[in-house]
Design a protein around this motif. Structure first.
Motif, PDB file in Angstrom:
ATOM      1  N   VAL A  28       0.821  -1.196   0.086  1.00 43.81           N
ATOM      2  CA  VAL A  28       0.031  -0.087   0.088  1.00 43.81           C
ATOM      3  C   VAL A  28       1.050   1.325   0.064  1.00 43.81           C
ATOM      4  O   VAL A  28       1.627   1.629   0.921  1.00 43.81           O
ATOM      5  CB  VAL A  28      -0.960  -0.001   1.149  1.00 43.81           C
ATOM      6  CG1 VAL A  28      -1.838   1.241   1.413  1.00 43.81           C
ATOM      7  CG2 VAL A  28      -2.013  -1.482   1.264  1.00 43.81           C
ATOM      8  N   LEU A  32      -1.816   6.293  -0.681  1.00 40.43           N
ATOM      9  CA  LEU A  32      -3.095   5.757  -0.527  1.00 40.43           C
ATOM     10  C   LEU A  32      -3.507   5.635   1.066  1.00 40.43           C
ATOM     11  O   LEU A  32      -4.567   5.961   1.307  1.00 40.43           O
ATOM     12  CB  LEU A  32      -2.998   4.075  -1.083  1.00 40.43           C
ATOM     13  CG  LEU A  32      -4.440   3.577  -1.062  1.00 40.43           C
ATOM     14  CD1 LEU A  32      -5.463   4.294  -2.199  1.00 40.43           C
ATOM     15  CD2 LEU A  32      -4.305   2.115  -1.512  1.00 40.43           C
ATOM     16  N   ARG A  35      -4.588   9.205   1.731  1.00 38.16           N
ATOM     17  CA  ARG A  35      -6.099   9.401   1.192  1.00 38.16           C
ATOM     18  C   ARG A  35      -7.076   8.788   2.152  1.00 38.16           C
ATOM     19  O   ARG A  35      -8.053   9.353   2.468  1.00 38.16           O
ATOM     20  CB  ARG A  35      -6.021   8.897  -0.212  1.00 38.16           C
ATOM     21  CG  ARG A  35      -5.489   9.772  -1.171  1.00 38.16           C
ATOM     22  CD  ARG A  35      -5.499   9.216  -2.752  1.00 38.16           C
ATOM     23  NE  ARG A  35      -6.661   8.940  -3.176  1.00 38.16           N
ATOM     24  CZ  ARG A  35      -6.785   8.134  -4.065  1.00 38.16           C
ATOM     25  NH1 ARG A  35      -6.170   7.400  -4.631  1.00 38.16           N
ATOM     26  NH2 ARG A  35      -8.352   7.949  -4.491  1.00 38.16           N
ATOM     27  N   LEU A  36      -6.692   7.503   2.442  1.00 43.78           N
ATOM     28  CA  LEU A  36      -7.581   6.967   3.638  1.00 43.78           C
ATOM     29  C   LEU A  36      -7.943   7.925   4.760  1.00 43.78           C
ATOM     30  O   LEU A  36      -8.993   7.838   5.224  1.00 43.78           O
ATOM     31  CB  LEU A  36      -7.318   5.515   4.028  1.00 43.78           C
ATOM     32  CG  LEU A  36      -7.813   4.486   5.045  1.00 43.78           C
ATOM     33  CD1 LEU A  36      -9.231   4.502   4.604  1.00 43.78           C
ATOM     34  CD2 LEU A  36      -7.232   3.764   5.546  1.00 43.78           C
ATOM     35  N   PHE A  45     -13.973   4.383   1.555  1.00 38.19           N
ATOM     36  CA  PHE A  45     -12.836   4.748   0.832  1.00 38.19           C
ATOM     37  C   PHE A  45     -12.111   3.074   0.851  1.00 38.19           C
ATOM     38  O   PHE A  45     -11.707   2.691  -0.215  1.00 38.19           O
ATOM     39  CB  PHE A  45     -11.849   5.461   1.367  1.00 38.19           C
ATOM     40  CG  PHE A  45     -10.528   5.829   0.777  1.00 38.19           C
ATOM     41  CD1 PHE A  45     -10.588   6.620  -0.169  1.00 38.19           C
ATOM     42  CD2 PHE A  45      -9.695   4.982   0.910  1.00 38.19           C
ATOM     43  CE1 PHE A  45      -9.405   6.818  -0.945  1.00 38.19           C
ATOM     44  CE2 PHE A  45      -8.481   5.308   0.492  1.00 38.19           C
ATOM     45  CZ  PHE A  45      -8.231   6.081  -0.509  1.00 38.19           C
ATOM     46  N   TYR A  46     -12.329   2.550   2.010  1.00 35.27           N
ATOM     47  CA  TYR A  46     -11.605   1.186   2.178  1.00 35.27           C
ATOM     48  C   TYR A  46     -12.409   0.289   1.013  1.00 35.27           C
ATOM     49  O   TYR A  46     -11.680  -0.669   0.472  1.00 35.27           O
ATOM     50  CB  TYR A  46     -12.000   0.453   3.677  1.00 35.27           C
ATOM     51  CG  TYR A  46     -11.755  -0.648   3.572  1.00 35.27           C
ATOM     52  CD1 TYR A  46     -10.517  -1.297   4.038  1.00 35.27           C
ATOM     53  CD2 TYR A  46     -12.697  -1.721   3.680  1.00 35.27           C
ATOM     54  CE1 TYR A  46     -10.306  -2.698   3.935  1.00 35.27           C
ATOM     55  CE2 TYR A  46     -12.693  -2.936   3.885  1.00 35.27           C
ATOM     56  CZ  TYR A  46     -11.167  -3.392   3.889  1.00 35.27           C
ATOM     57  OH  TYR A  46     -11.210  -4.969   4.166  1.00 35.27           O
ATOM     58  N   ASN A  47     -13.872   0.266   1.038  1.00 34.68           N
ATOM     59  CA  ASN A  47     -14.502  -0.750   0.218  1.00 34.68           C
ATOM     60  C   ASN A  47     -14.129  -0.598  -1.396  1.00 34.68           C
ATOM     61  O   ASN A  47     -14.163  -1.263  -2.193  1.00 34.68           O
ATOM     62  CB  ASN A  47     -16.084  -0.395   0.383  1.00 34.68           C
ATOM     63  CG  ASN A  47     -16.533  -1.102   1.634  1.00 34.68           C
ATOM     64  OD1 ASN A  47     -16.036  -2.124   1.957  1.00 34.68           O
ATOM     65  ND2 ASN A  47     -17.413  -0.624   2.129  1.00 34.68           N
ATOM     66  N   GLU A  48     -13.950   1.060  -1.778  1.00 36.14           N
ATOM     67  CA  GLU A  48     -13.668   1.304  -3.158  1.00 36.14           C
ATOM     68  C   GLU A  48     -12.477   1.222  -3.502  1.00 36.14           C
ATOM     69  O   GLU A  48     -11.901   0.809  -4.755  1.00 36.14           O
ATOM     70  CB  GLU A  48     -13.953   2.870  -3.356  1.00 36.14           C
ATOM     71  CG  GLU A  48     -15.631   2.823  -3.328  1.00 36.14           C
ATOM     72  CD  GLU A  48     -16.025   4.416  -3.457  1.00 36.14           C
ATOM     73  OE1 GLU A  48     -15.229   5.212  -3.427  1.00 36.14           O
ATOM     74  OE2 GLU A  48     -17.161   4.585  -3.350  1.00 36.14           O
ATOM     75  N   HIS A  49     -11.200   1.280  -2.386  1.00 39.05           N
ATOM     76  CA  HIS A  49      -9.843   1.230  -2.885  1.00 39.05           C
ATOM     77  C   HIS A  49      -8.673   0.396  -2.315  1.00 39.05           C
ATOM     78  O   HIS A  49      -7.779   0.105  -2.937  1.00 39.05           O
ATOM     79  CB  HIS A  49      -9.223   2.742  -2.710  1.00 39.05           C
ATOM     80  CG  HIS A  49     -10.113   3.622  -3.484  1.00 39.05           C
ATOM     81  ND1 HIS A  49      -9.923   4.087  -4.777  1.00 39.05           N
ATOM     82  CD2 HIS A  49     -10.948   4.542  -3.047  1.00 39.05           C
ATOM     83  CE1 HIS A  49     -10.512   5.166  -5.008  1.00 39.05           C
ATOM     84  NE2 HIS A  49     -11.300   5.386  -3.974  1.00 39.05           N
ATOM     85  N   ILE A  50      -9.306  -0.270  -1.011  1.00 36.95           N
ATOM     86  CA  ILE A  50      -8.148  -1.142  -0.448  1.00 36.95           C
ATOM     87  C   ILE A  50      -8.989  -2.508  -0.281  1.00 36.95           C
ATOM     88  O   ILE A  50      -8.059  -3.358  -0.430  1.00 36.95           O
ATOM     89  CB  ILE A  50      -8.127  -0.737   0.922  1.00 36.95           C
ATOM     90  CG1 ILE A  50      -7.484   0.848   0.659  1.00 36.95           C
ATOM     91  CG2 ILE A  50      -7.378  -1.607   1.926  1.00 36.95           C
ATOM     92  CD1 ILE A  50      -7.374   1.563   2.101  1.00 36.95           C
ATOM     93  N   ARG A  51     -10.178  -2.807  -0.164  1.00 34.86           N
ATOM     94  CA  ARG A  51     -10.788  -4.102  -0.050  1.00 34.86           C
ATOM     95  C   ARG A  51     -10.329  -5.178  -0.820  1.00 34.86           C
ATOM     96  O   ARG A  51     -10.218  -6.279  -0.432  1.00 34.86           O
ATOM     97  CB  ARG A  51     -12.497  -4.083   0.141  1.00 34.86           C
ATOM     98  CG  ARG A  51     -13.120  -5.165   0.631  1.00 34.86           C
ATOM     99  CD  ARG A  51     -14.667  -5.051   0.442  1.00 34.86           C
ATOM    100  NE  ARG A  51     -15.113  -6.366   0.908  1.00 34.86           N
ATOM    101  CZ  ARG A  51     -16.392  -6.390   1.013  1.00 34.86           C
ATOM    102  NH1 ARG A  51     -17.117  -5.317   0.644  1.00 34.86           N
ATOM    103  NH2 ARG A  51     -17.019  -7.357   1.340  1.00 34.86           N
TER     104      ARG A  51
END
Length: 70
Positions: A28, A32, A35-36, A45-51
């Motif tokens: 990561v 990123l 941004r989180l 944000f977690y669901n869209e970019h990290i999950r």
């Protein structure tokens, strides 16, 4: 719901949920993570970019009780 996040500066992000589950994400970039932290909704944000990133579930030490979502 996200209870907290940790970042070690070596591109490893640890996300802890109110359930007590913890997940470590490798690779990561610092941007990123920043941004989180700045996101209005960390969960969104977690669901869209990290999950979707590859992760490892970290196990809690014996006797650790998950936090209530109350």
């Amino acid at each position: 719901m996200i209870a907290g996040v940790e970042y070690d500066g070596r591109e490893t992000l640890v996300v802890t949920f109110v359930s007590g589950r913890r997940y470590a994400y490798a690779g990561v970039p610092p941007e990123l993570y920043e941004r989180l932290l700045a996101a209005d909704s960390k969960g969104k944000f977690y669901n869209e970019h990290i999950r979707m990133l590859s992760f490892v579930e970290l196990h809690a030490p014996p006797g650790l009780k998950p936090r209530s979502a109350a």
